[in-house]
Design an enzyme around this catalytic site. Structure first.
Site, mmCIF file in Angstrom:
data_model
loop_
_atom_site.group_PDB
_atom_site.id
_atom_site.type_symbol
_atom_site.label_atom_id
_atom_site.label_comp_id
_atom_site.label_asym_id
_atom_site.label_seq_id
_atom_site.Cartn_x
_atom_site.Cartn_y
_atom_site.Cartn_z
ATOM 1 N N GLY A 204 0.825 -1.214 0.000
ATOM 2 C CA GLY A 204 0.000 0.000 0.000
ATOM 3 C C GLY A 204 0.848 1.248 0.000
ATOM 4 C CG ASN A 205 -0.343 4.635 -1.555
ATOM 5 O OD1 ASN A 205 -1.046 5.471 -1.000
ATOM 6 N ND2 ASN A 205 -0.762 3.949 -2.619
ATOM 7 N NE ARG A 206 5.241 7.043 3.796
ATOM 8 C CZ ARG A 206 5.688 6.479 4.907
ATOM 9 N NH1 ARG A 206 4.966 6.546 6.007
ATOM 10 N NH2 ARG A 206 6.839 5.844 4.920
ATOM 11 C CB SER A 207 -3.014 8.091 -0.416
ATOM 12 O OG SER A 207 -4.212 8.795 -0.612
#
Ligand code: PMT
Length: 392
Positions: A204-207
């Site tokens: 995933g990512n930090r958004s």
């Protein structure tokens, strides 16, 4: 566009009250009729006589004891619009909680007309969870905001919390009082996709979805019809049609099902996904030497390539200069690219503020100062609506 409009200028108690004298003059120059109402605290910062000299009318300064029998309701009914500048944390808190124990809070509860708040306070007060909650509540009630901006504050401090400039407030009032925007179908993507490795783990990512949700909410408040395809669980304006997804493939499928006038792609979409996610939780003891990845579709590119191509806004999360984003904007063929440097404090992932630069289809850039994501959303929508209108 303010010609003949009746504006109540409510001044509350902050050092920025001195700027409201300029604001009163700018409002008169824009053709408005102006009545000033002042809180007790405001008169510690600027005299009623200053406003009287500018507007030619004695400001209303008390709920009791002046000529008016019921000042709050009389002003509330007289107004076409009320602007509160500066708006203190205390006034915002009172209105958010239905408290009406002085002239300004009583006026604000009594009026059914549009209200524009121009908040001004120290950064710590603006960022306090109580203020954040009050602002969200007030927005959900339909109140409008302009600013605050980043800059010098009382006592030599610097940060977010400076009142919007009188010219910006007048522009925002003109927009509020102007013809309603032609309703558009707006698609917004938001949040970070999650690409499963197994039923428990994902890439995933930090958004967080804050930027995209702010745009969707603002568009819905303005009466546009909004579909929000999001991975985030954040609350939305009740009029937003929400499609919750997890993966890039699900996001693509949801986007494929919508034919909007405008597409605003704020989502941080994983470019790759695990080729063969396990159906069972991967046991630690088995180890994991490598993960084979396959590319995800470029959702934005697929929207740009449509025959009935909407006006497309891309977002570029970068860790360096704007040049890569300009390159990306031109390569992707978007109408507008919004670049944010995600390594800058107060910008990018998870923050309530953002510092963005707009890049148009010819590579022209326009840098905006750091401001709340809600403000970025409002200004971006102004730009989108103006661009779409000029093409019709
Ligand atoms: O959600 P927040 O916590 O509020 O954070 C906001 C944000 C930092 C995520 C947002 O402001 C932002 O920058 N969003 C774009 C993030 C991104 O993935 O940028 P990118 O440069 O990788 O992609 C460029 C554009 O192509 C984006 O519009 C993206 O949605 C789109 N894209 C990318 C890859 C892909 N496979 N499909 C796409 O549609």
């Amino acid at each position: 566009m303010l010609t003949g409009k009746r504006v109540v200028l409510a001044v509350t108690g902050g050092v920025a009250a001195y700027k409201s004298a300029y604001l009163a003059r700018r409002l008169l120059e824009a053709g408005a009729e102006v009545e000033v109402a002042m809180s007790d605290a405001a008169r510690n910062f600027i005299g009623a006589q200053t406003f009287a000299a500018i507007t030619g009318k004695t400001p209303v300064i008390d709920l009791f004891g002046q000529d008016l029998v019921s000042p709050h309701t009389e002003l509330a009914r007289w107004a076409d619009v009320v602007v509160v500048a500066p708006a203190t944390a205390s006034t915002l808190g009172k209105v958010a909680h239905g408290i009406s124990d002085d002239l300004i809070s009583a006026l604000l509860l009594a009026t059914t007309k549009p209200v524009l708040f121009a908040p001004a306070m120290h950064t710590e007060m603006w960022e306090h969870p109580a203020t954040r909650e009050n602002i969200e509540k007030l927005r959900s009630f339909g109140y409008h905001f302009v600013g605050p901006e980043e800059g010098g504050l009382a006592g030599g401090d610097v940060g977010i919390g400076r009142v919007a400039e009188p010219e910006s407030i007048v522009e925002e009032l003109k927009r509020l009082m102007g013809a309603p925007e032609e309703p558009l179908e707006i698609l917004v993507t938001a949040g970070g996709t999650r690409e499963p490795l197994d039923p428990v783990r994902y890439l995933g990512n930090r958004s967080t979805g804050k930027m995209g949700h702010a745009i969707a909410d603002e568009a819905a408040r303005r009466g546009h019809s909004v579909v929000l395809v999001t991975t985030s669980g954040l609350q939305t304006h009740p009029a937003v049609e929400v499609v919750r997804v997890e993966t890039a493939m699900e996001m693509k499928e949801a986007v494929d099902g919508v034919s909007p006038d405008v597409a605003v792609m704020t989502a941080a979409v994983a470019d790759f996904r695990p080729a063969d996610p396990s159906e069972e939780k991967l046991p630690r003891e088995d180890g994991l030497d490598s993960v084979e990845l396959v590319p995800n579709p470029d959702i934005l590119a697929s929207v740009v390539a449509r025959e009935d191509r909407p006006y497309v806004v891309g977002f570029a999360a970068e860790t360096g200069s704007v040049d890569r984003a300009i390159e990306k904007a031109l390569k992707k063929g978007v109408d507008l690219m919004v670049y944010n440097d995600v390594t800058k404090p107060g910008s990018g992932f998870g923050t309530d503020t953002n510092e963005v630069t707009l890049i148009d289809a010819s590579g022209e850039v326009e840098a905006w100062p750091q401001m709340p994501k809600t403000e970025v959303a409002a200004r971006l929508l102004d730009r989108i609506v103006a661009d779409v209108a000029s093409r019709r």
